[in-house]
Write an enzyme that holds these catalytic residues in place. Structure first.
Site, PDB file in Angstrom:
ATOM      1  N   HIS A   1     -63.723  30.265   1.871  1.00 18.48           N
ATOM      2  CA  HIS A   1     -63.876  31.719   2.233  1.00 18.48           C
ATOM      3  C   HIS A   1     -64.863  32.308   1.104  1.00 18.48           C
ATOM      4  O   HIS A   1     -64.920  31.931  -0.038  1.00 18.48           O
ATOM      5  CB  HIS A   1     -62.334  32.332   1.827  1.00 18.48           C
ATOM      6  CG  HIS A   1     -62.267  33.617   2.252  1.00 18.48           C
ATOM      7  ND1 HIS A   1     -62.882  34.477   3.424  1.00 18.48           N
ATOM      8  CD2 HIS A   1     -61.845  34.827   1.401  1.00 18.48           C
ATOM      9  CE1 HIS A   1     -62.636  35.671   3.257  1.00 18.48           C
ATOM     10  NE2 HIS A   1     -62.213  35.968   2.300  1.00 18.48           N
TER      11      HIS A   1
ATOM     12  N   ASP B   1     -63.854  42.212  -0.866  1.00 13.91           N
ATOM     13  CA  ASP B   1     -63.828  41.066   0.241  1.00 13.91           C
ATOM     14  C   ASP B   1     -63.481  41.838   1.470  1.00 13.91           C
ATOM     15  O   ASP B   1     -62.894  42.784   2.054  1.00 13.91           O
ATOM     16  CB  ASP B   1     -62.291  40.394   0.113  1.00 13.91           C
ATOM     17  CG  ASP B   1     -62.152  39.349   1.218  1.00 13.91           C
ATOM     18  OD1 ASP B   1     -63.047  39.393   2.078  1.00 13.91           O
ATOM     19  OD2 ASP B   1     -61.258  38.465   1.388  1.00 13.91           O
TER      20      ASP B   1
END
Length: 481
Positions: A357, A381
């Site tokens: 990720h 994020d």
């Protein structure tokens, strides 16, 4: 006896000085571009605007219809920030800055213009931008008058773009290392690490932060779509958080990119077909809707481009074996039946551990936290996994961060914004349950404490190598536990 001769007093008629008019303004594009390290912006190269960094002066060459009279002439530079009506109180006019021209002096903490040099019917001005100025796109107007005459106006068609300044020691995003500034602000090419722990791959990415439309798009997102209040536009915390919510389009806010979900959707593009931000922005501008190509590394690449365009140091970080904790209980819970098939129900809703990720880190001073440990790299994020669960006006918005990396490392979850979420990506326990055949009882049988977040990487400064930054996020774990 002397005869007096009468003396008739003749009044003196003082002529009013000719009104001072500005004939032309030279923005000194090349000189200011070199001084502010903004010469690579296409806006500058095409001479369609002046891009400068706050916290340092820029220069203008001005020509008048007559000599400037320091005793009688008054001159102001008026900057009008490009904003929407809902970004400020409706009772007020468009936010603007009035910059007085002083004959001399050096005031670095406020807006001020001074005479750097003067010649016949011309002047070289030095204009100081305070280090706390609001970043944005400004329209420029000159006002000239005398003590007895009304003002005359001169408007410049080109705009002034003010961005953050990592070279300025007093800017909240100041980065003290020149090699890092070149890597995280100026570099237009980079690598994003993908793959899995056993086979890490380098995916090239072209940021193109100086390209046509990028800076305008960044300010458009802040101004029109993110509703960032005018008074908050000096603050990299608010600006970066607003951008993170607008890179993805999951808030019905018409952001740049939507997550790819259906291979049969004609509007969707394979994420692998994009190798840089420019093509995505071009498609977004052309179609005026989010581009359906979003995966974590796409979001991270686009966000890095916008941050670097605004002068905010930004890098892309990849977390391998990244947990997705859906309820912030710091555990990933998985259940398997007797045949080893994973069970999904109301209790086990598909917790996952992704092969990798990608997210971003931005560099800034967290003056709001009153703890020097939290200055430096902050996690953002951009991938829209879940809406933010708290933090005031950002609740229910798909935005995570900025979160101090150190806060994640020491497990301080009361630090904004959503520190527990990032902690869960890298340090969740993976708990395994077994379901019996004869009933619905699930029995816990093991926990894997070492699986998630074993390897956190970014591109090394000044090279194509991979830098392991796991120790900035995690303390070493005892493999025996």
């Amino acid at each position: 006896m002397f005869k007096a001769t009468p003396h008739v007093m003749t009044p003196t008629i003082r002529e009013e000085p000719e009104l001072l008019h500005i004939l032309s303004v030279d923005a000194c594009i090349e000189e200011n571009g070199m001084n502010h390290k903004t010469e690579y912006y296409v806006i500058m190269q095409q001479k369609k605007g002046l891009v400068v960094r706050r916290g340092q002066p820029f220069y203008l060459n001005v020509k008048f219809n007559r000599d400037y009279d320091v005793e009688n002439d008054i001159l102001y530079i008026e900057l009008k920030l490009e904003v929407e009506q809902y970004n400020y109180e409706q009772n007020y006019k468009v936010p603007k800055v009035l910059i007085p021209l002083l004959n001399s002096g050096e005031l670095k903490t406020c807006w001020v213009a001074s005479i750097n040099s003067a010649d016949k019917k011309s002047m070289r001005m030095k204009v100081n931008i305070p280090d706390g100025a609001c970043v944005g796109k400004y329209h420029i107007q000159f006002d000239t008058l005398t003590k007895t005459t009304p003002p005359s106006n001169f408007t410049i068609d080109e705009c002034l773009y003010i961005i953050f300044n990592p070279w300025c020691p007093d800017d909240k995003i100041h980065l003290n290392d020149e090699e890092q500034r070149q890597e995280y602000v100026m570099s237009q090419k980079g690598l994003i690490w993908t793959g899995h722990v056993g086979q890490v791959e380098a995916t090239p990415w072209s940021f193109g932060q100086f390209n046509k439309d990028v800076l305008n798009i960044a300010f458009h997102l802040i101004n029109v779509m993110a509703y960032v209040d005018v008074v908050d536009r000096h603050d990299p915390i608010h600006v970066s958080r607003a951008l993170s919510a607008l890179v993805n389009g999951n808030d019905y806010d018409e952001g740049i990119s939507l997550r790819k979900s259906d291979d049969n959707d004609a509007d969707e593009k394979q994420p692998q077909s994009f190798v840089g931000t420019s093509d995505i922005i071009e498609k977004f501008l052309k179609e005026k809707k989010p581009v359906k190509c979003g995966q974590c590394w796409i979001y991270a690449g686009v966000f890095a481009t916008l941050c670097r365009a605004l002068g905010i140091p930004c890098r892309i970080v990849t977390n391998f074996e990244s947990a997705h904790d859906t309820d912030d209980n710091l555990r990933v819970e998985r259940c398997f039946d007797s045949k080893g098939k994973e069970v999904y129900d109301d209790e086990f809703r598909g917790y996952s551990v992704w092969k990798f990720h990608a997210w971003n880190e931005v560099w800034m001073t967290r003056y709001d936290l009153n703890d020097e440990r939290f200055h430096g790299w902050q996690v953002i994020d951009v991938t829209p996994q879940r809406a933010s669960t708290r933090n005031g006006s950002y609740k229910s918005v798909y935005a995570r961060g900025p979160i101090p990396v150190m806060a994640i490392k020491i497990g301080k979850f009361d630090v904004p914004f959503n520190a527990e979420y990032i902690f869960g990506n890298i340090d969740d326990d993976v708990c395994h349950f077994k379901k019996k055949n004869d009933d619905n009882v699930k029995m816990f049988y093991k926990v894997d404490r070492l699986r998630d977040g074993p390897n956190i990487n970014t591109k090394a400064v000044g090279s194509l190598e991979r830098e392991d930054i796991t120790d900035t996020y995690k303390f070493p774990k005892d493999a025996s536990n």
